[in-house]
Design a protein around this motif. Structure first.
Motif, PDB file in Angstrom:
ATOM      1  N   HIS A 115       0.859  -1.189   0.000  1.00  0.00           N
ATOM      2  CA  HIS A 115       0.000   0.000   0.000  1.00  0.00           C
ATOM      3  C   HIS A 115       0.892   1.235   0.000  1.00  0.00           C
ATOM      4  CE1 HIS A 115      -2.684   3.074   1.878  1.00  0.00           C
ATOM      5  NE2 HIS A 115      -3.595   2.446   1.145  1.00  0.00           N
ATOM      6  N   PRO A 116       0.723   2.153  -1.007  1.00  0.00           N
ATOM      7  CA  PRO A 116      -0.265   2.140  -2.094  1.00  0.00           C
ATOM      8  C   PRO A 116       0.217   1.316  -3.269  1.00  0.00           C
ATOM      9  CG  PRO A 116       1.076   4.117  -2.251  1.00  0.00           C
ATOM     10  CD  PRO A 116       1.549   3.392  -1.018  1.00  0.00           C
ATOM     11  N   THR A 117      -0.700   1.054  -4.216  1.00  0.00           N
ATOM     12  CA  THR A 117      -0.342   0.456  -5.500  1.00  0.00           C
ATOM     13  C   THR A 117      -1.508   0.622  -6.456  1.00  0.00           C
ATOM     14  OG1 THR A 117       0.818  -1.444  -6.482  1.00  0.00           O
ATOM     15  CG2 THR A 117      -1.152  -1.936  -5.160  1.00  0.00           C
ATOM     16  N   PHE A 118      -1.312   0.287  -7.724  1.00  0.00           N
ATOM     17  CA  PHE A 118      -2.360   0.486  -8.725  1.00  0.00           C
ATOM     18  C   PHE A 118      -3.599  -0.322  -8.353  1.00  0.00           C
ATOM     19  CE2 PHE A 118      -4.449   0.264 -12.863  1.00  0.00           C
ATOM     20  CZ  PHE A 118      -4.305   1.576 -13.297  1.00  0.00           C
ATOM     21  N   ASP A 119      -4.765   0.291  -8.483  1.00  0.00           N
ATOM     22  CA  ASP A 119      -5.957  -0.281  -7.857  1.00  0.00           C
ATOM     23  C   ASP A 119      -6.532  -1.492  -8.560  1.00  0.00           C
ATOM     24  OD1 ASP A 119      -7.128   0.975 -10.078  1.00  0.00           O
ATOM     25  OD2 ASP A 119      -8.806   1.790  -8.916  1.00  0.00           O
ATOM     26  N   VAL A 336      -4.808  13.802 -16.615  1.00  0.00           N
ATOM     27  CA  VAL A 336      -3.814  13.238 -15.704  1.00  0.00           C
ATOM     28  C   VAL A 336      -4.554  12.230 -14.818  1.00  0.00           C
ATOM     29  CG1 VAL A 336      -2.280  15.220 -15.793  1.00  0.00           C
ATOM     30  CG2 VAL A 336      -4.151  15.199 -14.136  1.00  0.00           C
ATOM     31  N   LEU A 337      -3.892  11.715 -13.798  1.00  0.00           N
ATOM     32  CA  LEU A 337      -4.529  10.681 -12.975  1.00  0.00           C
ATOM     33  C   LEU A 337      -4.546  11.110 -11.515  1.00  0.00           C
ATOM     34  CD1 LEU A 337      -5.737   7.946 -13.805  1.00  0.00           C
ATOM     35  CD2 LEU A 337      -3.625   6.861 -13.045  1.00  0.00           C
ATOM     36  N   PRO A 338      -5.737  11.316 -10.932  1.00  0.00           N
ATOM     37  CA  PRO A 338      -5.803  11.592  -9.495  1.00  0.00           C
ATOM     38  C   PRO A 338      -5.417  10.341  -8.712  1.00  0.00           C
ATOM     39  CG  PRO A 338      -8.006  11.333 -10.407  1.00  0.00           C
ATOM     40  CD  PRO A 338      -7.057  11.286 -11.577  1.00  0.00           C
ATOM     41  N   CYS A 339      -4.844  10.529  -7.529  1.00  0.00           N
ATOM     42  CA  CYS A 339      -4.157   9.423  -6.851  1.00  0.00           C
ATOM     43  C   CYS A 339      -4.916   8.768  -5.697  1.00  0.00           C
ATOM     44  CB  CYS A 339      -2.796   9.908  -6.341  1.00  0.00           C
ATOM     45  SG  CYS A 339      -1.573  10.142  -7.646  1.00  0.00           S
ATOM     46  N   GLN A 340      -6.152   9.193  -5.419  1.00  0.00           N
ATOM     47  CA  GLN A 340      -6.833   8.591  -4.267  1.00  0.00           C
ATOM     48  C   GLN A 340      -6.875   7.065  -4.353  1.00  0.00           C
ATOM     49  OE1 GLN A 340      -8.065  11.159  -6.124  1.00  0.00           O
ATOM     50  NE2 GLN A 340      -9.732  12.184  -5.028  1.00  0.00           N
ATOM     51  N   LYS A 341      -7.179   6.537  -5.533  1.00  0.00           N
ATOM     52  CA  LYS A 341      -7.454   5.115  -5.638  1.00  0.00           C
ATOM     53  C   LYS A 341      -6.196   4.246  -5.593  1.00  0.00           C
ATOM     54  CE  LYS A 341     -11.864   5.952  -7.944  1.00  0.00           C
ATOM     55  NZ  LYS A 341     -12.711   5.479  -6.827  1.00  0.00           N
ATOM     56  N   TRP A 344      -5.562   2.263  -1.794  1.00  0.00           N
ATOM     57  CA  TRP A 344      -6.790   1.461  -1.819  1.00  0.00           C
ATOM     58  C   TRP A 344      -7.353   1.226  -0.422  1.00  0.00           C
ATOM     59  CZ3 TRP A 344      -6.039  -2.973   0.937  1.00  0.00           C
ATOM     60  CH2 TRP A 344      -4.724  -3.426   1.078  1.00  0.00           C
ATOM     61  N   ALA A 345      -6.534   1.299   0.611  1.00  0.00           N
ATOM     62  CA  ALA A 345      -7.028   1.104   1.983  1.00  0.00           C
ATOM     63  C   ALA A 345      -7.462   2.416   2.624  1.00  0.00           C
ATOM     64  CB  ALA A 345      -5.946   0.436   2.849  1.00  0.00           C
ATOM     65  N   ARG A 346      -6.834   3.525   2.244  1.00  0.00           N
ATOM     66  CA  ARG A 346      -7.127   4.841   2.832  1.00  0.00           C
ATOM     67  C   ARG A 346      -7.034   5.898   1.736  1.00  0.00           C
ATOM     68  NH1 ARG A 346      -3.672   2.225   6.033  1.00  0.00           N
ATOM     69  NH2 ARG A 346      -1.910   3.467   5.254  1.00  0.00           N
ATOM     70  N   PRO A 347      -8.070   6.021   0.900  1.00  0.00           N
ATOM     71  CA  PRO A 347      -7.986   6.897  -0.279  1.00  0.00           C
ATOM     72  C   PRO A 347      -7.641   8.345   0.032  1.00  0.00           C
ATOM     73  CG  PRO A 347      -9.886   5.441  -0.444  1.00  0.00           C
ATOM     74  CD  PRO A 347      -9.334   5.247   0.933  1.00  0.00           C
ATOM     75  N   HIS A 348      -7.984   8.827   1.223  1.00  0.00           N
ATOM     76  CA  HIS A 348      -7.712  10.227   1.534  1.00  0.00           C
ATOM     77  C   HIS A 348      -6.215  10.552   1.482  1.00  0.00           C
ATOM     78  CE1 HIS A 348      -7.117   8.271   5.467  1.00  0.00           C
ATOM     79  NE2 HIS A 348      -6.293   9.272   5.719  1.00  0.00           N
ATOM     80  N   GLU A 349      -5.361   9.536   1.651  1.00  0.00           N
ATOM     81  CA  GLU A 349      -3.918   9.788   1.640  1.00  0.00           C
ATOM     82  C   GLU A 349      -3.417  10.243   0.272  1.00  0.00           C
ATOM     83  OE1 GLU A 349      -1.961   6.332   3.140  1.00  0.00           O
ATOM     84  OE2 GLU A 349      -2.786   6.547   5.166  1.00  0.00           O
TER      85      GLU A 349
END
Length: 384
Positions: A115-119, A336-341, A344-349
């Motif tokens: 975590h994190p990684t591609f969803d 571009v790509l937003p990074c929330q996802k 995957w465990a804590r999208p707010h990060e």
């Protein structure tokens, strides 16, 4: 004047990427290779008609062996087990991951995932009913995993180099993690799809894994390296002692991959070993430097992954929300790509970060960077 665009509700990162592919846009969203072919690669593409004839005439297993040996050899993976029949080709790395997930769920109900990684990794694993336990990237790279974690999962899944951070698991750290997995009887799964961009990720993983005695599976991929219009190969490589129905499930889903694409991969990998891969790495480094220079004087932003070499770059947009910035630049035909996802465990990060793709023509990258720079500098509504 800004275009008025419909509201977007994307459920995963790939859907965000698809929005870019569906328009004639400045697409800095997906991490697939979309730069110009090199001169050597153009010659290979020009040979596709003769490759077609060759693929139709030669035995497919012979072509598959040559492609595998060229690709894995280019990346330093000389101990790969093709000769033992355990290097299984797939249409894509995502399909390889689906086969792995369906195999894991036959013996386990939980996976420890970086975590994190591609969803799409957590989505595929959850999709077959597996419970996910996050392993923070710092923990995976810096210390032993706790016994209470290893006792509750059937697999530890690591992406190296990681997407989006670019962090590479060192040889010493991989050896220790594999030893831990062997001790607890846990499968160690590695997604190495961005391996080609970072020489630090090109030590012989298969030699390390075999020496550890652990049960392991590795996913490899050609799709991030060369701009081949989604013609690509993924590989799913299990250990001899993995004790999962991987080969059966692989045969449930596909008979084989295209010998034409395998021939193309062989030719591209041979060129890569002859200097093409080093040229690609220099290109990505140049594109990263170009991007960072364009934002050097923008207040409140930073590049998150200082030492990354992979073909994506994360930008922290300060007090702004990534989705607000994404919406603003989308109206200017930039994606571009937003990074929330990724988180995957804590999208707010990831809510104040964007990911930018570097495998593009320099003109596209620079034009997109300037649109994004303007949005960050000139739109007061993005400031908080």
């Amino acid at each position: 004047m800004n275009r008025i665009l419909p509201t977007v509700s994307a459920e995963n990162l790939t859907q965000f990427e698809t929005l870019a592919l569906a328009t004639s846009s400045m697409n800095l969203a997906d991490g697939h290779a979309r730069q110009q072919l090199t001169a050597a690669q153009s010659k290979i593409v020009a040979e596709l008609p003769s490759m077609w004839a060759e693929a139709a005439m030669r035995p497919a297993p012979e072509i598959e062996q040559e492609a595998t040996e060229s690709f894995f050899g280019m990346l330093g993976q000389h101990s790969h087990p093709f000769a033992a029949g355990r290097t299984l080709s797939c249409y894509s790395s995502s399909l390889a991951m689906e086969i792995l997930a369906r195999s894991l769920v036959t013996t386990s109900d939980a996976v420890a995932l970086i975590h994190p990684t591609f969803d799409n990794i957590p989505d595929i694993l959850r999709g077959v009913g597996l419970r996910l336990v996050p392993v923070e990237e710092e923990q995976a790279h810096d210390e032993d995993l706790p016994a209470e974690l290893l006792e509750q999962v059937g697999c530890v899944f690591i992406t190296t180099p990681n997407n989006p951070t670019g962090r590479v698991m060192s040889e010493a750290r991989l050896r220790r993690l594999a030893e831990q997995c062997a001790e607890y009887g846990v499968v160690l799964a590695l997604d190495t799809c961005f391996r080609g961009f970072d020489p630090d990720a090109q030590f012989d993983h298969y030699a390390v894994l075999d020496a550890s005695g652990c049960r392991w599976v590795v996913i490899e991929d050609t799709g991030k390296l060369w701009p081949t219009l989604e013609l690509k190969i993924g590989w799913l490589v299990p250990s001899a002692n993995v004790d999962l129905p991987i080969e059966k499930i692989h045969s449930d889903i596909l008979l084989g991959t295209s010998p034409l694409i395998l021939l193309m991969v062989k030719r591209l990998a041979d060129d890569g070993a002859d200097g093409g891969l080093a040229e690609l790495q220099r290109t990505i480094a140049d594109h990263r430097a170009l991007l960072r220079a364009e934002f050097a004087d923008v207040p409140g932003i930073s590049f998150v992954d200082e030492h990354a070499r992979v073909s994506v770059e994360r930008l922290h947009v300060g007090s702004r929300l990534g989705m607000d910035v994404w919406s603003a630049v989308r109206s200017q035909n930039l994606y571009v790509l937003p990074c929330q996802k990724f988180h995957w465990a804590r999208p707010h990060e990831g809510e104040r970060m964007l990911r930018l793709a570097l495998s593009r023509n320099p003109s596209t990258l620079l034009a997109g960077a300037r649109v994004l720079r303007s949005a960050l500098l000139d739109a007061p509504e993005l400031q908080g």
